[in-house]
Design a protein around this motif. Structure first.
Motif, PDB file in Angstrom:
ATOM      1  N   SER A  19       0.718  -1.252   0.072  1.00 37.40           N
ATOM      2  CA  SER A  19      -0.019  -0.247  -0.126  1.00 37.40           C
ATOM      3  C   SER A  19       0.567   1.037  -0.382  1.00 37.40           C
ATOM      4  N   ALA A  20       1.884   1.046   0.430  1.00 34.14           N
ATOM      5  CA  ALA A  20       2.856   2.365   0.952  1.00 34.14           C
ATOM      6  C   ALA A  20       3.526   2.585  -0.170  1.00 34.14           C
ATOM      7  N   VAL A  21       4.235   1.197  -1.098  1.00 35.28           N
ATOM      8  CA  VAL A  21       4.187   1.911  -2.535  1.00 35.28           C
ATOM      9  C   VAL A  21       3.482   2.443  -4.050  1.00 35.28           C
ATOM     10  N   ILE A  22       2.286   1.880  -3.259  1.00 32.99           N
ATOM     11  CA  ILE A  22       1.393   2.609  -5.031  1.00 32.99           C
ATOM     12  C   ILE A  22       1.245   3.786  -4.303  1.00 32.99           C
ATOM     13  N   GLU A  38      -6.911  10.331 -10.552  1.00 35.84           N
ATOM     14  CA  GLU A  38      -7.926  10.465  -9.987  1.00 35.84           C
ATOM     15  C   GLU A  38      -8.653   9.116  -9.888  1.00 35.84           C
ATOM     16  N   ARG A  39      -8.848   8.211 -11.612  1.00 35.66           N
ATOM     17  CA  ARG A  39      -9.118   6.969 -11.673  1.00 35.66           C
ATOM     18  C   ARG A  39      -8.294   6.046 -11.104  1.00 35.66           C
ATOM     19  N   MET A  40      -7.110   6.018 -10.696  1.00 33.56           N
ATOM     20  CA  MET A  40      -6.291   5.496 -10.014  1.00 33.56           C
ATOM     21  C   MET A  40      -6.855   4.271  -8.437  1.00 33.56           C
ATOM     22  N   PRO A  41      -7.241   3.356  -8.920  1.00 32.26           N
ATOM     23  CA  PRO A  41      -6.966   2.635  -7.737  1.00 32.26           C
ATOM     24  C   PRO A  41      -6.955   2.689  -6.472  1.00 32.26           C
ATOM     25  N   GLY A  42      -7.169   2.708  -5.311  1.00 31.36           N
ATOM     26  CA  GLY A  42      -7.612   2.829  -3.770  1.00 31.36           C
ATOM     27  C   GLY A  42      -5.488   1.572  -4.089  1.00 31.36           C
ATOM     28  N   ASP A  43      -5.413   2.544  -2.954  1.00 27.47           N
ATOM     29  CA  ASP A  43      -3.379   2.018  -1.942  1.00 27.47           C
ATOM     30  C   ASP A  43      -3.366   0.111  -2.151  1.00 27.47           C
ATOM     31  N   ASP A  44      -5.002   0.033  -1.751  1.00 28.99           N
ATOM     32  CA  ASP A  44      -4.908  -1.296  -1.407  1.00 28.99           C
ATOM     33  C   ASP A  44      -6.018  -2.724  -2.267  1.00 28.99           C
ATOM     34  N   LEU A  50      -1.588  -1.502 -10.394  1.00 25.65           N
ATOM     35  CA  LEU A  50      -0.436  -2.007 -11.210  1.00 25.65           C
ATOM     36  C   LEU A  50      -1.242  -1.647 -12.839  1.00 25.65           C
ATOM     37  N   LEU A  51      -2.325  -2.095 -12.793  1.00 23.13           N
ATOM     38  CA  LEU A  51      -2.898  -1.881 -14.428  1.00 23.13           C
ATOM     39  C   LEU A  51      -2.907  -0.821 -14.933  1.00 23.13           C
ATOM     40  N   TYR A  52      -3.529  -0.089 -14.273  1.00 22.47           N
ATOM     41  CA  TYR A  52      -3.554   1.951 -14.021  1.00 22.47           C
ATOM     42  C   TYR A  52      -1.743   2.308 -14.668  1.00 22.47           C
ATOM     43  N   ALA A  53      -1.351   1.735 -12.595  1.00 23.24           N
ATOM     44  CA  ALA A  53       0.990   2.417 -13.463  1.00 23.24           C
ATOM     45  C   ALA A  53       0.500   2.322 -15.087  1.00 23.24           C
ATOM     46  N   GLU A  54       0.909   1.183 -15.398  1.00 18.73           N
ATOM     47  CA  GLU A  54       1.291   0.475 -16.733  1.00 18.73           C
ATOM     48  C   GLU A  54       0.937   1.277 -17.928  1.00 18.73           C
ATOM     49  N   LYS A  55      -0.251   1.332 -17.465  1.00 20.87           N
ATOM     50  CA  LYS A  55      -1.148   2.079 -18.589  1.00 20.87           C
ATOM     51  C   LYS A  55      -1.132   3.834 -18.977  1.00 20.87           C
ATOM     52  N   HIS A  56      -0.539   4.152 -17.566  1.00 22.24           N
ATOM     53  CA  HIS A  56      -0.385   6.225 -17.470  1.00 22.24           C
ATOM     54  C   HIS A  56       1.106   5.752 -17.025  1.00 22.24           C
ATOM     55  N   VAL A  76       7.836  -3.382 -11.239  1.00 21.19           N
ATOM     56  CA  VAL A  76       8.582  -3.883 -11.337  1.00 21.19           C
ATOM     57  C   VAL A  76       8.612  -5.089  -9.738  1.00 21.19           C
ATOM     58  N   GLN A  77       8.230  -4.367  -8.338  1.00 26.80           N
ATOM     59  CA  GLN A  77       9.237  -4.690  -7.766  1.00 26.80           C
ATOM     60  C   GLN A  77       7.760  -5.156  -7.180  1.00 26.80           C
ATOM     61  N   LEU A  78       6.438  -4.509  -7.311  1.00 22.45           N
ATOM     62  CA  LEU A  78       5.386  -4.484  -6.792  1.00 22.45           C
ATOM     63  C   LEU A  78       4.899  -6.465  -7.648  1.00 22.45           C
ATOM     64  N   TRP A  79       5.477  -5.791  -8.543  1.00 17.49           N
ATOM     65  CA  TRP A  79       5.034  -7.303  -9.821  1.00 17.49           C
ATOM     66  C   TRP A  79       5.261  -8.745  -9.163  1.00 17.49           C
ATOM     67  N   GLU A  80       6.735  -8.349  -8.736  1.00 11.01           N
ATOM     68  CA  GLU A  80       7.205  -9.943  -7.843  1.00 11.01           C
ATOM     69  C   GLU A  80       6.600  -9.763  -6.681  1.00 11.01           C
ATOM     70  N   TYR A  81       6.298  -9.078  -5.677  1.00  6.09           N
ATOM     71  CA  TYR A  81       5.715  -8.818  -4.645  1.00  6.09           C
ATOM     72  C   TYR A  81       4.432  -9.854  -4.775  1.00  6.09           C
ATOM     73  N   LEU A  82       3.704  -9.761  -5.744  1.00  2.00           N
ATOM     74  CA  LEU A  82       2.202 -10.147  -6.414  1.00  2.00           C
ATOM     75  C   LEU A  82       2.552 -11.059  -6.982  1.00  2.00           C
ATOM     76  N   ARG A  83       3.503 -11.815  -7.928  1.00  5.17           N
ATOM     77  CA  ARG A  83       3.601 -13.412  -8.104  1.00  5.17           C
ATOM     78  C   ARG A  83       3.760 -13.770  -6.749  1.00  5.17           C
ATOM     79  N   GLU A  84       5.016 -13.376  -5.554  1.00  4.89           N
ATOM     80  CA  GLU A  84       5.152 -14.443  -4.629  1.00  4.89           C
ATOM     81  C   GLU A  84       3.637 -14.397  -3.841  1.00  4.89           C
ATOM     82  N   GLN A  85       2.658 -13.579  -3.596  1.00 11.14           N
ATOM     83  CA  GLN A  85       1.530 -13.478  -3.037  1.00 11.14           C
ATOM     84  C   GLN A  85       0.538 -14.926  -4.029  1.00 11.14           C
ATOM     85  N   SER A  86       0.807 -14.760  -4.854  1.00  9.63           N
ATOM     86  CA  SER A  86      -0.237 -15.698  -5.935  1.00  9.63           C
ATOM     87  C   SER A  86       0.342 -16.840  -5.777  1.00  9.63           C
TER      88      SER A  86
END
Length: 263
Positions: A19-22, A38-44, A50-56, A76-86
């Motif tokens: 959440s802090a990194v977002i 303003e259309r970027m999803p919330g920190d949680d 991540l999809l928003y940040a990639e698109k924009h 990159v860090q958050l995608w890696e974190y998401l992959r590990e969590q998944s």
């Protein structure tokens, strides 16, 4: 043939305050005056953010190259974190599916493999994410079915040993109060000194209220101290501290309970 074990332990991102990194990514977009921020999803909402940040990502062109690089590295860090969590959560979902009666043939298509044996192997590799090996530094288990099975067997043995220890402790606690009570009842038939009297009095104070685990621990300590004092007195006098048969039996029961708690 069994899969060849990994030689090196895989490096993992581990714990991340996603959440802090977002929030940091959001700030970079705000500073770049991203018109759609303003259309970027919330920190949680990690995946959506991540999809928003990639698109924009193009919206950060007003930033310095260093800031753009920082934003990309955070993604990159958050995608890696998401992959590990998944992997962790997918492994838990597989456990739940198996507990509900799902067969490996049913899990194969949802795990994107062709045959049940491949589903089994993939599930075991995913399970390695949550397991630690038996080395002193507790490295992650190698991502092979063989290594995971070995770790699971070790954990099952440890859990069984812990259950046995808990059951033994429960039985000792059940005996503790009657053994301590019996020793106190035979107090006048024991040879005592100031130390013995002190610890027996401490036992007498806590015994009527001995209900919680903490109170049980206190009673155990006082009983152990009283027995040490009695044993010391017995060695000094070279005579039994029990003056009657009932006192001897009460003391023997207390010493037996003490020995059981040590082993």
């Amino acid at each position: 043939m069994p899969t060849k074990p990994l030689v090196r332990e895989p490096i993992r991102i581990g714990v991340v305050d996603a959440s802090a990194v977002i929030g940091e990514l959001r700030q970079l977009h705000e500073e770049a005056e991203d018109p759609d921020v303003e259309r970027m999803p919330g920190d949680d909402e990690l995946f959506g953010a991540l999809l928003y940040a990639e698109k924009h990502a193009h919206a950060l062109k007003r930033h310095s190259p260093e800031a753009q690089q920082t934003a990309a590295l955070k993604r990159v860090q958050l995608w890696e974190y998401l992959r590990e969590q998944s992997e962790i959560h997918q492994a838990r979902a597989i456990d739940d599916a198996r507990a509900a009666g799902a067969q490996w043939v049913q899990l194969a298509p949802v795990l994107a493999v062709a045959v049940p044996s491949a589903a089994y192997n993939k599930a075991k590799r995913l399970k390695a994410v949550e397991l630690l090996d038996e080395t002193p530094r507790a490295a992650r288990v190698r991502r092979t079915p063989e290594a995971v099975l070995k770790a699971e067997r070790r954990l099952a043995q440890e859990e069984a040993a812990e259950r046995r220890a808990q059951e033994a402790a429960r039985r000792r606690h059940e005996l503790l109060v009657p053994v301590a009570t019996r020793l106190l009842e035979e107090r006048e038939a024991l040879v005592r000194d100031e130390d013995v009297d002190y610890w027996l009095e401490e036992m007498e104070v806590v015994l009527p209220h001995c209900r919680t685990p903490l109170q049980m621990v206190s009673l155990t300590r006082y009983l152990d101290a009283a027995l040490r004092a009695l044993t010391k007195l017995e060695k000094q006098t070279a005579r039994s501290v029990a003056l009657t048969e009932d006192a001897r039996l009460a003391l023997a029961a207390a010493l037996e309970l003490q020995d059981a708690s040590v082993t």
